[in-house]
Design a protein around this motif. Sequence first.
Motif, PDB file in Angstrom:
ATOM      1  N   MET A 269       0.863  -1.179   0.000  1.00 49.38           N
ATOM      2  CA  MET A 269       0.000   0.000   0.000  1.00 49.38           C
ATOM      3  C   MET A 269       0.895   1.224   0.000  1.00 49.38           C
ATOM      4  O   MET A 269       1.829   1.316   0.800  1.00 49.38           O
ATOM      5  CB  MET A 269      -0.906   0.007   1.230  1.00 49.38           C
ATOM      6  CG  MET A 269      -2.022   1.055   1.165  1.00 49.38           C
ATOM      7  SD  MET A 269      -1.492   2.728   1.569  1.00 49.38           S
ATOM      8  CE  MET A 269      -1.370   2.659   3.341  1.00 49.38           C
ATOM      9  N   MET A 270       0.639   2.171  -0.892  1.00 49.15           N
ATOM     10  CA  MET A 270       1.545   3.307  -1.031  1.00 49.15           C
ATOM     11  C   MET A 270       0.790   4.571  -1.409  1.00 49.15           C
ATOM     12  O   MET A 270      -0.317   4.527  -1.957  1.00 49.15           O
ATOM     13  CB  MET A 270       2.598   3.001  -2.095  1.00 49.15           C
ATOM     14  CG  MET A 270       2.016   2.573  -3.423  1.00 49.15           C
ATOM     15  SD  MET A 270       3.256   2.074  -4.621  1.00 49.15           S
ATOM     16  CE  MET A 270       3.841   3.680  -5.166  1.00 49.15           C
ATOM     17  N   ASP A 271       1.399   5.709  -1.084  1.00 51.21           N
ATOM     18  CA  ASP A 271       0.841   6.986  -1.502  1.00 51.21           C
ATOM     19  C   ASP A 271       0.748   7.015  -3.023  1.00 51.21           C
ATOM     20  O   ASP A 271       1.675   6.586  -3.725  1.00 51.21           O
ATOM     21  CB  ASP A 271       1.714   8.138  -1.020  1.00 51.21           C
ATOM     22  CG  ASP A 271       1.573   8.386   0.477  1.00 51.21           C
ATOM     23  OD1 ASP A 271       0.722   7.735   1.111  1.00 51.21           O
ATOM     24  OD2 ASP A 271       2.323   9.234   1.001  1.00 51.21           O
ATOM     25  N   ALA A 272      -0.339   7.557  -3.518  1.00 47.82           N
ATOM     26  CA  ALA A 272      -0.602   7.489  -4.957  1.00 47.82           C
ATOM     27  C   ALA A 272       0.031   8.620  -5.753  1.00 47.82           C
ATOM     28  O   ALA A 272       0.217   8.491  -6.963  1.00 47.82           O
ATOM     29  CB  ALA A 272      -2.115   7.483  -5.198  1.00 47.82           C
TER      30      ALA A 272
ATOM     31  N   TYR B   9       4.522   4.154   2.474  1.00 50.63           N
ATOM     32  CA  TYR B   9       4.392   2.815   1.904  1.00 50.63           C
ATOM     33  C   TYR B   9       4.442   1.787   3.022  1.00 50.63           C
ATOM     34  O   TYR B   9       5.120   1.962   4.035  1.00 50.63           O
ATOM     35  CB  TYR B   9       5.473   2.527   0.848  1.00 50.63           C
ATOM     36  CG  TYR B   9       6.899   2.683   1.320  1.00 50.63           C
ATOM     37  CD1 TYR B   9       7.577   1.649   1.960  1.00 50.63           C
ATOM     38  CD2 TYR B   9       7.587   3.878   1.105  1.00 50.63           C
ATOM     39  CE1 TYR B   9       8.888   1.798   2.379  1.00 50.63           C
ATOM     40  CE2 TYR B   9       8.900   4.040   1.525  1.00 50.63           C
ATOM     41  CZ  TYR B   9       9.548   2.993   2.156  1.00 50.63           C
ATOM     42  OH  TYR B   9      10.849   3.143   2.585  1.00 50.63           O
ATOM     43  N   ILE B  10       3.671   0.728   2.844  1.00 53.57           N
ATOM     44  CA  ILE B  10       3.586  -0.372   3.803  1.00 53.57           C
ATOM     45  C   ILE B  10       3.545  -1.659   2.997  1.00 53.57           C
ATOM     46  O   ILE B  10       2.794  -1.760   2.027  1.00 53.57           O
ATOM     47  CB  ILE B  10       2.303  -0.301   4.662  1.00 53.57           C
ATOM     48  CG1 ILE B  10       2.030   1.121   5.151  1.00 53.57           C
ATOM     49  CG2 ILE B  10       2.374  -1.267   5.831  1.00 53.57           C
ATOM     50  CD1 ILE B  10       0.641   1.300   5.763  1.00 53.57           C
ATOM     51  N   ILE B  11       4.330  -2.645   3.390  1.00 44.86           N
ATOM     52  CA  ILE B  11       4.308  -3.924   2.689  1.00 44.86           C
ATOM     53  C   ILE B  11       4.314  -5.062   3.701  1.00 44.86           C
ATOM     54  O   ILE B  11       5.011  -5.004   4.720  1.00 44.86           O
ATOM     55  CB  ILE B  11       5.499  -4.061   1.709  1.00 44.86           C
ATOM     56  CG1 ILE B  11       5.410  -5.385   0.935  1.00 44.86           C
ATOM     57  CG2 ILE B  11       6.833  -3.920   2.420  1.00 44.86           C
ATOM     58  CD1 ILE B  11       6.419  -5.515  -0.193  1.00 44.86           C
ATOM     59  N   GLY B  12       3.508  -6.082   3.422  1.00 44.30           N
ATOM     60  CA  GLY B  12       3.448  -7.242   4.300  1.00 44.30           C
ATOM     61  C   GLY B  12       2.457  -8.259   3.770  1.00 44.30           C
ATOM     62  O   GLY B  12       1.716  -7.993   2.813  1.00 44.30           O
ATOM     63  N   PRO B  13       2.414  -9.447   4.375  1.00 41.62           N
ATOM     64  CA  PRO B  13       1.473 -10.483   3.939  1.00 41.62           C
ATOM     65  C   PRO B  13       0.039 -10.133   4.322  1.00 41.62           C
ATOM     66  O   PRO B  13      -0.204  -9.449   5.320  1.00 41.62           O
ATOM     67  CB  PRO B  13       1.954 -11.737   4.670  1.00 41.62           C
ATOM     68  CG  PRO B  13       2.735 -11.243   5.833  1.00 41.62           C
ATOM     69  CD  PRO B  13       3.304  -9.921   5.448  1.00 41.62           C
TER      70      PRO B  13
END
Length: 508
Positions: free
Chosen positions: A127-130, A230-234
């Motif tokens: 999920m990230m800023d657009a 930004y956020i990344i994960g399962p």
Amino acid sequence: MLPLQRNHILFATLLVFIFITLYHLLPQTQETTLHSTTHNENEAAAKRLKNPELHVLLPTTIGDVNLCKTMLSAKAMGYPEPVILGWGDTFDTWYLLAGGSHLAKISRVLEYLESMSPEQEDDLVLMMDAFDIWFQLPPETLIERYYSINEKADKRISERMGKAAEVENIKQTIIFGAGKRCAPNQLHSIACYPVPASPVPDDIYGANTDTIMGHNPHTSHRQRYLNSGYIIGPVKDMREMFRTAWDIVQNWPTPSPDDNGSGSMDLVYHASDQSVFAIVFGQQEYQREVLRRRHSSSWTWQHKKTSPVNKIEGTVIQDILNPAFTHEKMEALEGRSYEYGIGLDYFSDLGHQTANSEKDSMWMRYDDSPDVFLDKTRGDNRNDFDCEYQGDYKIPSDMKMYDETTLLPNKRNWEHVNLYTHLCMGTIPVMAHFNSPGQKAAREYYWPLFWVQQYGKWIVENSERLGRGRMGATAWKKDEQPQFLDWDTLCPAEYSEELYRGSDLALS
């Protein structure tokens, strides 16, 4: 007393001493065997997945030329078609940030995560800023670094928490961006004071490191605080974390009893998604310290009962669980409460936030000689308050896992294009995040330095023909059919002059 009796007494005393010693050296927990079994099962599940599915989420209600730059860079680097969340929604509460739309980064993402199937639990979600992030490296490097960052973080967690990390199975699975300020949260709040020290070297800005000496009071700080760009994960872990974040939003007291009198805490810091995620992170770190102490042996309790002395904005924190200054309190809880596996991208391997860090990065060419390279790093009005380049002048191995000539124009190698480089870390981030209030214009004057600009029109016109997928994004809403938004809808002709300037600065 007979010698034999004396020997028996001495032997019995020795046995008692050994028993007591072993007892005190063991962690004080009633469920060691159960936790150890769970740990072994989870450890196997925590191993790297081969080619995990990646979902790119862009929360935005409207289009913008900068959304097109984000999408164009993603397409150039081979990312999957992005999913737009919140498209067409209206947020117009005048006293909230962006009318309240920032909180949709929590609610709309949570809705999407809750719609995903059980078979997708281990998929990765980014999920990230657009509007202010560009991709410059492909998903293969992103995923490799995601796993590498977590593996290094797990080692630090083990060193810091000792037996508690193993018994409670504390692992990192979610990565946020990292910044230099705990903002917008108040410094005495649970979002700020429990945050651990940065693993970045403590001399990165020389003697100015972690002081107020610099371009502003924060530029010489090491990256340490959460940034939600930004956020990344399962999927499974992100869902749990987003649920907690949304619960905080829904149950936020106004006025807040812990506000310092300024009123900035009201309405969840006036609807800041970053403030909410920072609270979740701070609560996690507070409870990790609780676990660390609980699992410390009685034998070493006096030596381990307090964590290393930390500071926040120069103020000493002698005890994370009970700072001497006025602070927001939290209850020490049993078990893995508030554990979400959250960590930060301290070394900007995934992305670089430009806020309070504008002079930490430059666009560099890796076919330059070291002398020429270093000479360039001394330009752009950089001075003695800025860091020196910490890299080795080489393209890292995780950018050579694939044939980059299939991505870059005219079969070029990475050495033959401009690459956005974090000089202080010596890294080439996957993403550049232009979040500095004073650098929003950088999205315009840096665009010609990025090779995607020169070839943008060609990418748009040829992507589908070359098998790289259609140009556009899928707008997703709860209880509605997904809607495909094509490139012309998202990026109308009036954006073309900015998007396709034709400059060759990035390749010359």
